[in-house]
Design a protein around this motif. Structure first.
Motif, PDB file in Angstrom:
ATOM      1  N   THR A  13      73.084-135.647 -81.270  1.00  0.00           N
ATOM      2  CA  THR A  13      73.070-134.795 -80.079  1.00  0.00           C
ATOM      3  C   THR A  13      74.455-134.289 -79.691  1.00  0.00           C
ATOM      4  O   THR A  13      74.618-133.097 -79.404  1.00  0.00           O
ATOM      5  N   PRO A  14      75.494-135.138 -79.650  1.00  0.00           N
ATOM      6  CA  PRO A  14      76.830-134.614 -79.317  1.00  0.00           C
ATOM      7  C   PRO A  14      77.293-133.534 -80.288  1.00  0.00           C
ATOM      8  O   PRO A  14      77.896-132.536 -79.872  1.00  0.00           O
ATOM      9  N   ALA A  15      77.018-133.712 -81.578  1.00  0.00           N
ATOM     10  CA  ALA A  15      77.413-132.697 -82.563  1.00  0.00           C
ATOM     11  C   ALA A  15      76.667-131.392 -82.310  1.00  0.00           C
ATOM     12  O   ALA A  15      77.243-130.302 -82.426  1.00  0.00           O
ATOM     13  N   LEU A  16      75.388-131.478 -81.961  1.00  0.00           N
ATOM     14  CA  LEU A  16      74.598-130.286 -81.682  1.00  0.00           C
ATOM     15  C   LEU A  16      75.169-129.541 -80.481  1.00  0.00           C
ATOM     16  O   LEU A  16      75.280-128.302 -80.495  1.00  0.00           O
ATOM     17  N   ILE A  17      75.544-130.272 -79.449  1.00  0.00           N
ATOM     18  CA  ILE A  17      76.105-129.637 -78.248  1.00  0.00           C
ATOM     19  C   ILE A  17      77.419-128.938 -78.567  1.00  0.00           C
ATOM     20  O   ILE A  17      77.673-127.813 -78.121  1.00  0.00           O
ATOM     21  N   VAL A  18      78.268-129.603 -79.361  1.00  0.00           N
ATOM     22  CA  VAL A  18      79.544-129.002 -79.742  1.00  0.00           C
ATOM     23  C   VAL A  18      79.320-127.730 -80.552  1.00  0.00           C
ATOM     24  O   VAL A  18      80.000-126.714 -80.346  1.00  0.00           O
ATOM     25  N   PHE A  19      78.344-127.749 -81.463  1.00  0.00           N
ATOM     26  CA  PHE A  19      78.076-126.568 -82.283  1.00  0.00           C
ATOM     27  C   PHE A  19      77.548-125.424 -81.418  1.00  0.00           C
ATOM     28  O   PHE A  19      77.885-124.256 -81.635  1.00  0.00           O
ATOM     29  N   GLU A  20      76.713-125.736 -80.429  1.00  0.00           N
ATOM     30  CA  GLU A  20      76.225-124.694 -79.524  1.00  0.00           C
ATOM     31  C   GLU A  20      77.388-124.069 -78.753  1.00  0.00           C
ATOM     32  O   GLU A  20      77.435-122.852 -78.546  1.00  0.00           O
ATOM     33  N   ARG A  21      78.339-124.897 -78.338  1.00  0.00           N
ATOM     34  CA  ARG A  21      79.524-124.362 -77.648  1.00  0.00           C
ATOM     35  C   ARG A  21      80.356-123.493 -78.580  1.00  0.00           C
ATOM     36  O   ARG A  21      80.893-122.458 -78.169  1.00  0.00           O
ATOM     37  N   LEU A  22      80.460-123.909 -79.841  1.00  0.00           N
ATOM     38  CA  LEU A  22      81.217-123.121 -80.816  1.00  0.00           C
ATOM     39  C   LEU A  22      80.596-121.746 -80.992  1.00  0.00           C
ATOM     40  O   LEU A  22      81.300-120.723 -81.040  1.00  0.00           O
ATOM     41  N   LEU A  23      79.286-121.693 -81.075  1.00  0.00           N
ATOM     42  CA  LEU A  23      78.594-120.413 -81.195  1.00  0.00           C
ATOM     43  C   LEU A  23      78.863-119.538 -79.973  1.00  0.00           C
ATOM     44  O   LEU A  23      79.084-118.330 -80.091  1.00  0.00           O
ATOM     45  N   THR A  24      78.851-120.159 -78.803  1.00  0.00           N
ATOM     46  CA  THR A  24      79.146-119.410 -77.577  1.00  0.00           C
ATOM     47  C   THR A  24      80.568-118.874 -77.591  1.00  0.00           C
ATOM     48  O   THR A  24      80.817-117.738 -77.161  1.00  0.00           O
ATOM     49  N   GLN A  25      81.515-119.701 -78.091  1.00  0.00           N
ATOM     50  CA  GLN A  25      82.905-119.258 -78.201  1.00  0.00           C
ATOM     51  C   GLN A  25      83.020-118.005 -79.056  1.00  0.00           C
ATOM     52  O   GLN A  25      83.854-117.138 -78.810  1.00  0.00           O
ATOM     53  N   LEU A  26      82.158-117.902 -80.074  1.00  0.00           N
ATOM     54  CA  LEU A  26      82.195-116.779 -81.011  1.00  0.00           C
ATOM     55  C   LEU A  26      81.264-115.647 -80.598  1.00  0.00           C
ATOM     56  O   LEU A  26      81.030-114.719 -81.382  1.00  0.00           O
ATOM     57  N   ASN A  27      80.729-115.735 -79.364  1.00  0.00           N
ATOM     58  CA  ASN A  27      79.805-114.717 -78.856  1.00  0.00           C
ATOM     59  C   ASN A  27      78.563-114.581 -79.727  1.00  0.00           C
ATOM     60  O   ASN A  27      78.026-113.477 -79.922  1.00  0.00           O
ATOM     61  N   LEU A  28      78.094-115.718 -80.230  1.00  0.00           N
ATOM     62  CA  LEU A  28      76.868-115.763 -81.023  1.00  0.00           C
ATOM     63  C   LEU A  28      75.809-116.533 -80.257  1.00  0.00           C
ATOM     64  O   LEU A  28      76.112-117.341 -79.369  1.00  0.00           O
ATOM     65  N   ALA A  29      74.551-116.311 -80.623  1.00  0.00           N
ATOM     66  CA  ALA A  29      73.440-116.960 -79.918  1.00  0.00           C
ATOM     67  C   ALA A  29      73.457-118.468 -80.177  1.00  0.00           C
ATOM     68  O   ALA A  29      73.415-118.892 -81.333  1.00  0.00           O
ATOM     69  N   PRO A  30      73.496-119.303 -79.118  1.00  0.00           N
ATOM     70  CA  PRO A  30      73.488-120.758 -79.320  1.00  0.00           C
ATOM     71  C   PRO A  30      72.207-121.268 -79.956  1.00  0.00           C
ATOM     72  O   PRO A  30      72.183-122.360 -80.514  1.00  0.00           O
ATOM     73  N   ASP A  31      71.124-120.469 -79.899  1.00  0.00           N
ATOM     74  CA  ASP A  31      69.852-120.879 -80.525  1.00  0.00           C
ATOM     75  C   ASP A  31      69.988-121.015 -82.045  1.00  0.00           C
ATOM     76  O   ASP A  31      69.155-121.668 -82.689  1.00  0.00           O
ATOM     77  N   ILE A  32      71.024-120.411 -82.598  1.00  0.00           N
ATOM     78  CA  ILE A  32      71.255-120.545 -84.044  1.00  0.00           C
ATOM     79  C   ILE A  32      71.442-122.005 -84.417  1.00  0.00           C
ATOM     80  O   ILE A  32      71.044-122.442 -85.502  1.00  0.00           O
ATOM     81  N   ALA A  33      72.042-122.785 -83.516  1.00  0.00           N
ATOM     82  CA  ALA A  33      72.267-124.215 -83.782  1.00  0.00           C
ATOM     83  C   ALA A  33      70.945-124.936 -83.991  1.00  0.00           C
ATOM     84  O   ALA A  33      70.818-125.784 -84.895  1.00  0.00           O
ATOM     85  N   ILE A  34      69.939-124.612 -83.177  1.00  0.00           N
ATOM     86  CA  ILE A  34      68.627-125.247 -83.314  1.00  0.00           C
ATOM     87  C   ILE A  34      67.983-124.842 -84.632  1.00  0.00           C
ATOM     88  O   ILE A  34      67.376-125.667 -85.332  1.00  0.00           O
ATOM     89  N   ALA A  35      68.110-123.560 -84.988  1.00  0.00           N
ATOM     90  CA  ALA A  35      67.513-123.087 -86.241  1.00  0.00           C
ATOM     91  C   ALA A  35      68.144-123.781 -87.446  1.00  0.00           C
ATOM     92  O   ALA A  35      67.442-124.154 -88.396  1.00  0.00           O
ATOM     93  N   ILE A  36      69.452-123.981 -87.408  1.00  0.00           N
ATOM     94  CA  ILE A  36      70.131-124.670 -88.519  1.00  0.00           C
ATOM     95  C   ILE A  36      69.729-126.139 -88.556  1.00  0.00           C
ATOM     96  O   ILE A  36      69.523-126.718 -89.633  1.00  0.00           O
ATOM     97  N   LEU A  37      69.594-126.750 -87.384  1.00  0.00           N
ATOM     98  CA  LEU A  37      69.137-128.141 -87.327  1.00  0.00           C
ATOM     99  C   LEU A  37      67.739-128.270 -87.904  1.00  0.00           C
ATOM    100  O   LEU A  37      67.460-129.168 -88.710  1.00  0.00           O
TER     101      LEU A  37
END
Length: 367
Positions: free
Chosen positions: A125-149
């Motif tokens: 879970t912590p890694a997933l949250i960090v990846f969602e923040r990274l996507l947000t930093q790059l102006n990308l959809a955070p839902d991509i993290a769930i799809a990759i998971l």
């Protein structure tokens, strides 16, 4: 007047036929000999090319050994990894006769390993949250993290929201991917284009900040970019994290405890620190080496072969325990042991350095 005898004329005719036959035979022999010589030249050239290709493969193996030796030597010098280390410096080509071997090193721990999302049969879970923040930093959809998971995890349901993965992900963004989710860890970054929401543009934006390493890989705070560091803390920005980059250029962080004293991180409470500690390290447990083997023997034509290898560097008592549990406990223990503020050299744990993957390329890959 008596007529001339016909015998000399007949003899001349026979000699002409014989001469013509000999000429035809000589021409035939010449043509056959020429064809044999051309075939022999082709065979020799083919043999030479095969020899050169085999030699280039041997050069790749030699470059691999040099890269491993370099990481192993650096591991004996200190317990941290930073841009001041020998692996981070430009490496001059190694020349042997007409062949040369070039090596370029990259610290994979400076990036976020997307295989951290799912380890040992559980979601981190912590890694997933960090990846969602990274996507947000790059102006990308955070839902991509769930799809990759969901691309990696073993179940057939969409994480958090539920629903059948095969139905939810049946319409892939690139229009060419299989609707069946493979439910396995990623092997290379190009596979991300099979994930919903990841097209060529998204992948290009992600490439500088993510990696694909088969084992759990903490982020090295001594080498991570400001964008990756900002993803560790809710609300942080890359501009704010630039101060950490400037500090580590003057003095390498030797333990995780040191970063909690920094203004940007000192406000985190104990629970927040405990959550992200397994994701942090002051050393690097994976490197990628790009090896270039060059043959300059042929005039006007330079032959080259390329290989990328991932080199792992882990403490010997952690080998085989690279996976992460759901609450991150095992990685927390690993991180705490690896990043202990105790600098007694007698407590240094030996590191095992080994190649975990190798990929050959006919052309230079992006690196």
């Amino acid at each position: 007047m008596p007529s001339m005898p016909a015998m000399p004329m007949k003899a001349n005719s026979q000699r002409g036929v014989a001469l013509l036959t000999i000429l035809l035979l000589v021409v035939s022999i010449t043509v056959v000999a020429g064809a044999m010589l051309a075939s022999q030249k082709i065979a020799i050239r083919r043999s030479g090319l095969l020899f050169d290709q085999n030699q280039l493969l041997h050069d790749i193996d030699a470059g691999q050994q040099l890269a491993v030796t370099m990481i192993r030597a650096d591991a004996h010098l200190n317990d941290t990894d930073s841009v001041q280390d020998i692996w981070a410096k430009p490496i001059p080509p190694y020349t042997l006769g007409t062949h040369s071997i070039g090596i370029e090193m990259r610290d994979e721990a400076s990036r976020f390993n997307i295989n951290n999302l799912y380890q040992n049969g559980a979601v981190d879970t912590p890694a997933l949250i960090v990846f969602e923040r990274l996507l947000t930093q790059l102006n990308l959809a955070p839902d991509i993290a769930i799809a990759i998971l969901d691309y990696q995890d073993a179940d057939s349901e969409v994480y958090r929201d539920g629903g059948d993965e095969s139905t939810v992900y049946s319409q892939q963004s690139n229009g060419s991917a299989d609707s069946d989710v493979p439910n396995q860890g990623l092997v290379n970054m190009d596979q991300l284009q099979n994930v919903k929401g990841v097209n060529a543009e998204v992948l290009a934006a992600l490439r500088p900040y993510i990696t694909v390493v088969p084992h759990y890989l903490p982020i090295n705070i001594n080498t991570a970019s400001p964008v990756v560091l900002a993803a560790l803390i809710d609300g942080a920005t890359a501009q704010q994290m630039q101060s950490i980059v400037e500090l580590r250029e003057k003095q390498v962080f030797e333990s995780i405890n040191e970063i909690w004293q920094l203004p940007m991180l000192s406000t985190l409470d104990e629970k927040q620190r405990k959550a992200i500690t397994p994701l942090l390290a002051v050393d690097s447990q994976a490197f990628t080496a790009l090896i270039t083997a060059t043959d300059n023997a042929t005039v006007g034509q330079v032959r080259q072969r390329y290989a990328t290898i991932i080199i792992s560097k882990t403490a010997t008592d952690n080998i085989g325990n690279s996976s992460n549990t759901n609450d991150g406990a095992s990685n927390a223990n690993s991180a705490n042991s690896n990043n202990s503020s105790d600098k007694n050299t007698d407590n240094k744990k030996p590191k095992e350095v080994r190649v975990v993957t190798q990929r050959l390329w006919a052309f230079r890959p992006s690196f």
